[in-house]
Structures are given as structure tokens and as C-alpha cells.
Design an enzyme around this catalytic site. Structure first.
Site, PDB file in Angstrom:
ATOM      1  N   GLU A   1      52.753 -43.482  -7.840  1.00 61.41           N
ATOM      2  CA  GLU A   1      51.443 -43.530  -8.493  1.00 61.41           C
ATOM      3  C   GLU A   1      51.247 -42.395  -9.493  1.00 61.41           C
ATOM      4  O   GLU A   1      50.804 -42.615 -10.614  1.00 61.41           O
ATOM      5  CB  GLU A   1      50.335 -43.492  -7.426  1.00 61.41           C
ATOM      6  CG  GLU A   1      48.935 -43.407  -8.013  1.00 61.41           C
ATOM      7  CD  GLU A   1      47.837 -43.422  -6.958  1.00 61.41           C
ATOM      8  OE1 GLU A   1      48.154 -43.499  -5.756  1.00 61.41           O
ATOM      9  OE2 GLU A   1      46.654 -43.376  -7.351  1.00 61.41           O
TER      10      GLU A   1
ATOM     11  N   ASP B   1      45.933 -35.474  -3.112  1.00 63.78           N
ATOM     12  CA  ASP B   1      46.269 -36.885  -3.211  1.00 63.78           C
ATOM     13  C   ASP B   1      47.621 -37.118  -3.876  1.00 63.78           C
ATOM     14  O   ASP B   1      47.656 -37.573  -5.014  1.00 63.78           O
ATOM     15  CB  ASP B   1      45.161 -37.607  -3.995  1.00 63.78           C
ATOM     16  CG  ASP B   1      45.314 -39.111  -3.933  1.00 63.78           C
ATOM     17  OD1 ASP B   1      46.213 -39.583  -3.220  1.00 63.78           O
ATOM     18  OD2 ASP B   1      44.538 -39.816  -4.613  1.00 63.78           O
TER      19      ASP B   1
ATOM     20  N   GLU C   1      36.418 -43.068   0.002  1.00 63.08           N
ATOM     21  CA  GLU C   1      36.401 -43.849  -1.242  1.00 63.08           C
ATOM     22  C   GLU C   1      35.700 -45.195  -1.061  1.00 63.08           C
ATOM     23  O   GLU C   1      36.207 -46.226  -1.476  1.00 63.08           O
ATOM     24  CB  GLU C   1      37.831 -44.050  -1.764  1.00 63.08           C
ATOM     25  CG  GLU C   1      38.536 -42.729  -2.049  1.00 63.08           C
ATOM     26  CD  GLU C   1      39.900 -42.886  -2.716  1.00 63.08           C
ATOM     27  OE1 GLU C   1      40.571 -43.886  -2.452  1.00 63.08           O
ATOM     28  OE2 GLU C   1      40.260 -41.989  -3.494  1.00 63.08           O
TER      29      GLU C   1
HETATM   30  O1  GCW Z   1      45.875 -42.092  -4.231  1.00 62.32           O
HETATM   31  C1  GCW Z   1      44.682 -42.772  -4.047  1.00 62.32           C
HETATM   32  C2  GCW Z   1      44.850 -44.044  -4.777  1.00 62.32           C
HETATM   33  C3  GCW Z   1      44.044 -45.183  -4.208  1.00 62.32           C
HETATM   34  C4  GCW Z   1      44.336 -45.251  -2.718  1.00 62.32           C
HETATM   35  C5  GCW Z   1      43.892 -43.953  -2.075  1.00 62.32           C
HETATM   36  C6  GCW Z   1      44.207 -43.916  -0.589  1.00 62.32           C
HETATM   37  C7  GCW Z   1      44.524 -47.193  -1.353  1.00 62.32           C
HETATM   38  O2  GCW Z   1      44.528 -43.854  -6.135  1.00 62.32           O
HETATM   39  O3  GCW Z   1      44.437 -46.348  -4.872  1.00 62.32           O
HETATM   40  O4  GCW Z   1      43.709 -46.356  -2.112  1.00 62.32           O
HETATM   41  O5  GCW Z   1      44.586 -42.887  -2.661  1.00 62.32           O
HETATM   42  O6  GCW Z   1      45.206 -43.331  -0.228  1.00 62.32           O
HETATM   43  O7  GCW Z   1      43.438 -44.434   0.198  1.00 62.32           O
END
Ligand code: GCW
Length: 716
Positions: free
Chosen positions: A408, A380, A306
Site C-alpha cells: 500500500e 500505519d 476508521e
Molecule cells: O492502512 C490503512 C488502509 C485502509 C485499511 C486500514 C486498516 C482495511 O489505508 O485501507 O482498511 O489501514 O488496516 O484497517
């Protein structure tokens, strides 16, 4: 008249339960309200003999005195002598009595961090002992003992030995230096960087107490989307101040290392892990950090994920990057936790498969002080994910678990969702790596492959809200994450029971109903958000609420339509051999089970199969009917939770009752929103009605599509 008024004031103060705001978490130490039990406790604990004078011993002793004073309603004298019913606390090194008690074999099995809590005798006198081999073991033993009283267990005949199953038990804070918490829903970061190191907030101490009470021994202070500034001298001084607070509680501090730090704060031209100057820079940086924090734990790294920089920027691989950092902290006893949460911009491959594809070939290539930190599932932190196939694929590399405690994707801090059943589902899942019985728990506790390091991390849900976690019941998720890292065999019910009793009260009716509500809450949430294996259909960016229709985000695998693939024919992601074949990353036993549409558990169905709307489900319903059924039953469950909570009003103080009550009402509205928005949208493909027996959506799909939340909290 005045006299009566005073009398009235006094009287009403006694009747009204003390209002509570949740700040004290599960460490409230209220007086035991069961007279015979209180009497028995008082007869078993008449004095405390507490050996040792270290910083850890001191906080353990303070906690014990404070706890007993609250629970028993009186001060228990601390003595140097031992009489009948003395509570004898210490280690073989600090206490001759402990050395002489018949508990030596138990002490052996307690190891470095474990403890023994036993009823025994010395010189003909019956005593209770809290003993350990180390001071921190004593601290854990003290918290265990207090928990027995808080949960009103008998203590007249104790014989309990406990040792943690996992070595590194930690929280990951996704906290930025400006106090914004990424995916945080409980206010701003509790780290008040600006006022550190001079100002030590009482919260830091209470944070450490809470963590020690559940066995957490590490904390990563900063966001994995890292800022190199935390590695500069002024910030290291602040970090050291926090480390000083946490040290007596057995908690080590860790930081996230931004891979490009040598460029950003080191003025180098590159961060290439093969460059000798870069390697030296990290070695010097590690030496500097250890000057500030002699017991610094090490680094957590998100690299080439990311947009975070990493070794691949220089044509190197994860092992090159991880090993360079590992070499830097190795002389000081530090570890590197390298995250496997990666998926590439360039590869059109199913995102599910990418972490495995990148990491599996590197098995065995990491230094012995590297752990690979793997999220529980392949995508995720979705409401329900099958376990990450990496857990069955890296026998030569210690894998540690990353759970997300902050909600989240689980309703953020407005939904009551008890996460233990979700954590347990993953831990208990069988990888079949060495045949039946190769559960994920055995991989991460090191027993399956004899890993030299073991770890479990939870992404924290903690913020500066008065009750720490936004939703009071969010505390239970922090609690159970720590307890599971210590002992992953604990049942969800047991942890809920403990947490409820310590947080509220021991009333049988209250506990039974509240526990039932907690236990059903996870499945309820899955049902009203992503039943049958749906995943990643939430709003873009903030991840708040449903948005399965989104199809316009920059990269394919950020779009919900990439994941549900709904069309006229059906819905779901074909990950069998006819599709992306992600299933091939699992053991043959699982390929067989999940690969067959008729044996694949309903929970994972749409993770692995594209299923036609008319497909007959195990229930006898068609897929469409089942989807409708699940969404509606999710909402129904929330309504039952509301009823349950209303019935518990007499058992809870007004402040906390109202807090939960209001949030349950919000949860109900949001559950309806998820249900209606998703079903109206999927209906555009299925072209089938929501049967008339169900309450019909009162808003249009357009209405839901037009909702915008530019200021939703926690956004990255
Ligand atoms: O779940 C996603 C989140 C990001 C997060 C990423 C990660 C810290 O939306 O905000 O970044 O995973 O785990 O690196």
C-alpha cells in the site's frame, strides 16, 4: 524442405527457455540442471514408501510424486516395501517403519506441526525419512524436502528437525464480496463468490499448495472493513466450499466479524455486547458457522476504527466486545483476533499514542482465546516505522503481529521492494520489557511472557493477476512472510536465496546479483520515499505517490503536514517530552536512545524530533543536505537495480525478464517523482538549494501538486 522446417522447429524449441508467466510461483519443480547432483539425488531416492490415507496424506503424496517427477525428470516408483534408498514417509501412527526408526527423540521435538527429515537406516538399509507426528507435519516435511532439491542442496546426510515458532500463521485478505480488494494491486479478489460453492477454481488449490509450502495455516477470507453478509447462510455455504479445499493443506478459514451484524442481518435493535440477546445472537451464529465449517478458525475484528462499528458505540470497551465474541466461539475451539489499529476521531492526541492508550489498560482483561493483533508500527504500515510500543506493554495478553505484505505505502505493485529486511527489523527490535534481549519476536512467539496463543498475520498481496501478486517479485514477500511466521530467525538473505532459486534458477551469478538487488531494495525505497523517519506523506485516499503538501483533509491526522511539521525552522514530529511525549510509551532504555537527537538513529530521527535544517548529522552533512542526499541515493539505487536486472537477461526467460524490466523503468520514474516532489516542497521551507552536482528537477512543484489519480487501484 518440409523435413528441414520440422527439424528447425524442434531445434528452436529446445534452445528457447520456456516462457513463464509466474503462475507456478516457487513450486515450478524444474529438472535439476546439475548432472552430478542429479545423479546423487537419483541414487538416494530410488523409491517412495508413503504411509497413510488421509486427505492430507493424499495431497502430500501427490505433491511429492509431482515434485520429484519434475525435479528428477522421471517417475519414482511408490512401493510398500523398503529397500536401500527408499524415501520413507509417514507418522508413527501410519507407519511401523517410522515407529522403528532411530528418530524418536527428534520426532518429540517436532511437536504437532513440525517434521523430521533424516538420513538413517533400517534393517541395515540406508534410507531417507520424512517423518512427523501428524499428517500435516508430513505435508510440511514434504515441502521442505522438495525445497532442498529445488535449491540444489546435498541430501546424502540429512538431519533436520523443524517446528514452527508461532502457532497461527496467516494471511489476511482485505477482499470485499464484490471482488474489489482494498489495497490490492494484483487484480480482483481470487474468491469468486458468485460461482461458489459450485465452481471450484484450480486457483484455490494452488493457493493452498503455495501456502502450505511455506507453513501458512490460516486465512481470513474477508476485509476487516467488514460486510455482515458473509455471515449469512448462502455465503457460509461458499465459505465452507473453500474450507473444504483448504482443509487437506492444513489451512483453517477465518472470517471478519462486523460488530453490527446482529442489527444488519439479525434484525436486533442493538449490537451492545452487554445485551443478552446480542450475546445469544453471536452464540447462535457461531454454532451455525461451525455446522458448515467444523474446523472454522474464528473471527478477526476491526472495531471502533476508521468508522467501523464497535463496543464503544454502546459505551463499552474493546474487552467487552472481544470477550463476547470469544465466548461465542470458545465451545467450538475458535479464537478471536481483535485489532489494535484504532485512533479516535474525537481525541486530539498524537495518533502514534492512541492504540497504546486504549489497549494497555486492558491488559489481562481478555478471555484466553483472544489475541490482540497489532500492526508492526504505531501509525500505519509506513515505509519505515519504529515498532509499536504495545509490543512492550501487554505481558498478560497474547499479542500477534500484523504485517502488510501488500505494498500500500511501498510503491504498490509497481515497485520491486523485498520486505523481509523490514519485517526482520521489527522482529529483531528490542522492547527491553524484561531487560535487554526482549525482542519483539520473543513477545509474539510467546517465549517472553508464556502466551498460550501466538500468531503472525500478513495482509495479502494476492489477486487474480496471472502471477498472483502483480509484480513478480511481490511473490517473494508472500513467501518470506510465511517462512518468517514459521521461523523468525531465518535471515532475509536466506529467504531471498531460497525464493530466487525456486522461482528462477540456481545459477550462481544470477543468484548473487539478484539477491543483492533484492536486499538493497527496501532501503532504496525508504530513501526515495520517506528517508530519515519521514512518514505519512503520500497521496490522499489512494496513497499513490507523494503529496507532502496536503493540508485539507477532514481530520488532522490524515494530513501529511500533521506528520512532517515542516516550517522555516525545520522538519519532524517532536515526540519527546517537549512534544507529544509518545516516547514515554517505550522502555527507559529506548527513551534515552531515541530521546537524544544525537543518539537517535538516523532512520527514526524525524519520527521523534523536530530537527533544524542546519542540524549537523552523523555524516557531517546538515539535515537539509542529508535529506537531499538520501532522496538522490534512493533514485540512484533504483538505477543500479535496473542495470543489475539488464545484466541478468541471459538467465531469465523473456516473458519474466520483460515484466520485471518494464516495472523497474516505472519504478525509476516514480522514484524520481517522489524525490523531486518532496524536495521541491520541503525546499519552500528550508530555502536552501539542491546542490548543483545533482541533476535538477525538471518539473515544478505546481506540476506535481496538480497530478490527480481518480482511478488508482486499491482505494478503500
Ligand atoms: O492502512 C490503512 C488502509 C485502509 C485499511 C486500514 C486498516 C482495511 O489505508 O485501507 O482498511 O489501514 O488496516 O484497517
Amino acid at each position: 524442405m518440409k523435413k528441414y522446417f520440422l527439424f528447425y522447429l524442434l531445434f528452436s524449441a529446445v534452445l528457447v527457455a520456456k516462457a513463464e508467466n509466474g503462475y507456478e510461483l516457487w513450486l515450478r519443480y524444474q529438472k535439476v540442471n546439475n548432472a552430478p547432483l542429479l545423479q546423487s539425488y537419483n541414487s538416494i531416492i530410488s523409491s517412495i514408501n508413503f504411509a497413510g490415507a488421509s486427505a492430507t496424506t493424499t495431497v502430500a503424496k501427490e505433491e511429492l510424486i509431482k515434485g520429484l517427477k519434475g525435479l528428477l525428470g522421471k517417475n519414482i516408483p511408490v512401493t510398500n516395501s523398503i529397500t536401500a534408498n527408499t524415501l520413507v514417509v509417514g507418522t508413527p501412527a501410519t507407519s511401523a517403519t517410522i515407529r522403528s526408526l532411530p528418530i524418536q527423540s527428534q520426532l518429540k521435538s517436532a511437536g504437532d506441526e513440525g517434521f523430521v527429515v533424516m538420513t538413517t537406516s533400517t534393517g541395515g538399509k540406508k534410507v531417507t525419512t520424512i517423518a512427523a507426528n501428524t499428517d500435516v507435519g508430513v505435508l510440511y516435511g514434504v515441502f521442505h524436502f522438495l525445497r532442498l532439491l529445488q535449491t540444489q542442496q546435498p541430501i546424502s546426510n540429512l538431519s533436520f528437525v523443524s517446528a514452527p515458532k508461532i502457532k497461527v500463521r496467516m494471511l489476511n485478505h482485505w477482499d470485499n464480496l464484490n471482488r474489489h480488494v482494498e489495497r490490492g494491486y494484483a487484480g480482483s479478489s481470487i474468491w469468486d463468490w458468485h460461482r461458489l460453492p459450485g465452481y471450484i477454481d484450480q486457483r484455490y488449490i494452488d493457493y493452498a499448495r503455495a501456502n502450505a509450502s511455506i507453513g501458512i495455516n490460516g486465512t481470513v477470507l474477508t476485509n476487516v472493513n467488514a460486510n455482515a453478509v458473509v455471515l449469512t447462510a448462502p455465503y457460509l455455504e461458499k465459505v465452507a466450499a473453500l474450507a473444504n479445499v483448504f482443509r487437506p493443506y492444513g489451512i483453517k478459514v477465518y472470517l471478519t466479524a462486523r460488530f453490527s451484524a446482529p442489527i444488519e442481518i439479525g434484525k436486533l435493535k442493538t449490537a451492545d455486547p452487554h445485551d443478552p440477546q446480542v450475546q445469544q445472537w453471536w452464540k447462535d451464529k457461531a454454532t451455525e458457522i461451525y455446522q458448515y465449517i467444523p474446523d472454522f478458525g474464528g473471527f478477526l475484528v476491526k472495531a471502533n476504527s476508521e468508522g467501523q462499528p464497535g463496543p464503544q458505540n454502546y459505551g463499552r470497551n474493546h474487552d467487552d466486545g472481544a470477550n463476547m465474541l470469544a465466548d461465542a466461539v470458545k465451545p467450538h475451539g475458535g479464537i478471536v483476533m481483535w485489532r489494535a489499529f484504532v485512533y479516535s476521531h474525537e481525541t486530539p492526541e498524537d495518533r502514534f499514542k492512541q492504540a497504546y492508550n486504549e489497549f494497555k489498560p486492558l491488559d489481562g482483561k481478555f478471555r484466553d482465546n483472544v489475541l490482540i493483533q497489532v500492526k508492526n508500527g504505531p501509525i500505519d504500515f509506513q515505509p519505515r516505522e519504529p515498532f509499536s510500543p504495545l509490543f512492550g506493554a501487554m505481558p498478560k495478553t497474547p499479542l500477534m503481529m500484523e504485517f502488510q505484505v501488500t505494498q500500500e505505502y511501498l510503491g504498490q505493485a509497481t515497485h520491486l521492494v523485498y520486505e523481509a529486511p523490514m519485517f526482520k527489523e521489527v522482529l529483531d527490535a528490542d522492547t527491553y520489557q524484561k531487560g535487554k534481549g526482549s525482542q519483539v519476536a520473543k513477545v509474539i512467539d510467546g517465549s517472553l511472557h508464556n502466551y498460550n496463543h501466538t500468531g503472525m498475520a500478513g495482509v495479502a498481496n494476492i489477486g487474480s493477476d496471472i502471477n498472483w501478486t502483480g509484480h513478480l517479485f511481490g511473490q517473494a514477500n508472500w513467501y518470506c512472510m510465511g517462512r518468517l511466521a514459521w521461523d523468525h530467525t531465518l535471515s532475509s538473505e536466506k529467504m531471498a536465496d531460497e525464493w530466487l532459486k525456486q522461482t528462477f534458477n540456481n545459477n550462481h551469478n544470477f543468484i548473487q546479483s539478484a539477491k543483492k538487488m533484492m536486499m538493497g531494495s527496501y532501503e532504496a525505497m525508504v530513501n526515495y520515499m520517506t528517508p530519515l523517519g519521514l512518514h505519512h506523506i503520500m497521496g490522499t485516499g489512494h496513497h499513490y505517490g507523494p503529496a507532502p503538501w496536503v493540508d485539507n483533509v477532514g481530520r488532522d491526522d490524515w494530513n501529511p503536514i500533521y506528520y512532517h511539521k515542516a516550517d522555516e525552522k525545520g522538519i519532524g514530529f517532536d515526540r519527546t517530552a517537549t512534544g507529544s511525549n509518545a516516547l514515554a510509551q517505550y522502555a527507559p532504555e529506548l527513551q534515552k536512545l531515541y530521546g537524544n537527537i544525537n543518539t537517535c538513529p538516523d532512520e527514526y530521527l524525524l519520527w521523534f524530533h523536530k530537527v533544524s535544517w542546519d542540524h549537523k548529522m552523523k555524516s557531517g552533512r546538515t539535515l537539509w543536505e542529508e535529506l537531499v542526499h538520501r532522496y538522490y541515493s534512493g533514485v540512484d539505487s533504483v538505477r543500479s537495480m535496473q542495470k543489475t536486472w539488464a545484466g541478468l537477461k541471459p538467465y531469465v526467460d523473456k516473458e519474466r525478464y520483460d515484466h520485471v524490466n518494464m516495472l523497474l523503468a516505472v519504478q525509476e520514474q516514480e522514484a524520481v517523482w517522489w524525490r523531486n516532489a518532496c524536495l521541491l516542497y520541503f525546499q519552500t521551507f528550508s530555502k536552501k538549494p539542491i546542490p548543483a552536482k545533482y541533476e535538477q528537477p525538471d518539473k515544478t512543484l505546481e506540476y506535481y501538486k496538480n497530478l490527480k489519480f481518480p482511478y488508482a487501484p486499491g482505494n478503500g
